[in-house]
Design an enzyme around this catalytic site. Sequence first.
Site, PDB file in Angstrom:
ATOM      1  N   HIS A  92     -41.346  -5.477  18.414  1.00  0.00           N
ATOM      2  CA  HIS A  92     -42.087  -6.720  18.152  1.00  0.00           C
ATOM      3  C   HIS A  92     -41.124  -7.907  18.065  1.00  0.00           C
ATOM      4  O   HIS A  92     -41.087  -8.612  17.053  1.00  0.00           O
ATOM      5  CB  HIS A  92     -42.889  -6.648  16.848  1.00  0.00           C
ATOM      6  CG  HIS A  92     -43.788  -5.466  16.709  1.00  0.00           C
ATOM      7  ND1 HIS A  92     -44.689  -5.105  17.670  1.00  0.00           N
ATOM      8  CD2 HIS A  92     -43.923  -4.564  15.709  1.00  0.00           C
ATOM      9  CE1 HIS A  92     -45.339  -4.021  17.262  1.00  0.00           C
ATOM     10  NE2 HIS A  92     -44.894  -3.668  16.088  1.00  0.00           N
ATOM     11  N   ASP A 122     -47.691   2.105  19.305  1.00  0.00           N
ATOM     12  CA  ASP A 122     -47.652   1.587  17.936  1.00  0.00           C
ATOM     13  C   ASP A 122     -48.822   2.073  17.070  1.00  0.00           C
ATOM     14  O   ASP A 122     -48.770   3.155  16.520  1.00  0.00           O
ATOM     15  CB  ASP A 122     -47.569   0.053  18.008  1.00  0.00           C
ATOM     16  CG  ASP A 122     -47.254  -0.596  16.676  1.00  0.00           C
ATOM     17  OD1 ASP A 122     -47.068   0.132  15.693  1.00  0.00           O
ATOM     18  OD2 ASP A 122     -47.201  -1.840  16.600  1.00  0.00           O
TER      19      ASP A 122
HETATM   20 ZN    ZN Z   1     -44.575  -0.503  14.017  1.00  0.00          ZN
END
Ligand code: ZN
Length: 460
Positions: free
Chosen positions: A273, A324
């Site tokens: 991220h 994720d």
């Molecule tokens: Zn994560």
Amino acid sequence: MTTSATNSLFAHNALLPQGWARDVRLSWDAQGNLTGVEAGASAMAYESQENFVLPGMVNLHSHSFQRALAGMTETGGEGPDSFWTWRDLMYRTALNITPGQMQAIAAQLYTECLRHGYTSVCEFHYLHRAQDGSLYADIAETARRVLAAAQASGIGITMLPVLYSHADFGDIPLRHDQRRFATDGENILRMFAALESERNGQVEIGVAPHSLRAVRPQQIRELLAALPVRRPVHIHIAEQQREVDACLQMTGKRPVELLFDTQEVGARWCLVHATHLSAAELQMMAASGAVAGICTTTEGNLGDGFFDLPAYIAARGRFGIGSDSHVSQSPVEELRWLEYGQRLRMQQRNVAQASSRRRVGDFLWNEALAGGAQAAGRDVGRLAAGARADMLVLDGQHPNLAELPAVDVLNTWMFTGNDNLVRDVYVGGNKVVENGRHKDQAAISAAYAAAMAELRALPT
Ligand code: ZN
């Protein structure tokens, strides 16, 4: 005992590191490593012949237990929902789940990942403690459960025990509902040592400081100083603007800046991220050789923001994909939305490409293979001697692929509909998916359904 005759596959078209090749014999040994990749070969009578064979994808970021929440957090409340309200819901599941349920859910998830084309996963594993916050008798109890799930499904895995010490910047103590994550460096070193004997061709062990919110830079340095230098290191880096603002306020630096100021960031790092970067941070990250871990469907689901992919490609940055929170288990969907997000953002087409590779589907699949393999710390993601025999056979009879030139396969697969075109999947030379079905699907799905029934029966 397998015979040498069963350890090969003949592909009329195979995606090799240099591109699509014709008439390729892929051979592998009993350990599951490719021993020969021979183009321009002739098929033997005993060999199974396939039309399109390509390397399986690496899923570089997974929290397997979150599969239990997929679809459960899509109802609005009074005020605006955010990542942080989602996280509170996620914590409720995290607090209740038992090691047995973790294993059942992870096994189901991994069969889904395999059926859609992932053959490796990196598990960012932070549910270490029992419900009351105590350590299990075996400090690596829950990590072993996830490894058992990987083994049952057949997927290759990089287990990353997560160091998680604080609730936020400024050494804020963990909240009561974060008690199952609580670890210090010493805990992680003990887990790491306990898991070392699990390493083999299918399994690697790395480490994951959760984020700069949850771990001080000094803790990361101490932990890495005590570990072998080549193991993968993953970290959540800049997922939310609020996190960047808090980091700036507390340290005077943005997260990537702070990381590079305090650590030797290089090729063994995966920055998950890396959504909110300044131009300087993006250049620094690309130049370091670290992998950007992009999780498009989860980042979309949580409203994180856009990764600046074109600038990162121009800077020759490395990247891979992860599912994720598992709102999708399809690498094709992950990559398609990575491209579509950029098109929507920029009002342009064909964003993810380079002069060496103009086809978007080819560019994305190949870059994600290389970045994913690097992040996994395992020799996967390429059909070449020495690498793992992790291969996808696409359904050559499907209308989208029948009679299609190989060079158009990835673009067609990625940008044409939602049929799953993965027919068979080999991991370490073992065929774990045949005709779209996982070999142990019935038993794994029954255990998953039982675990979910138990979780749903809990009072909210
Ligand atoms: Zn994560």
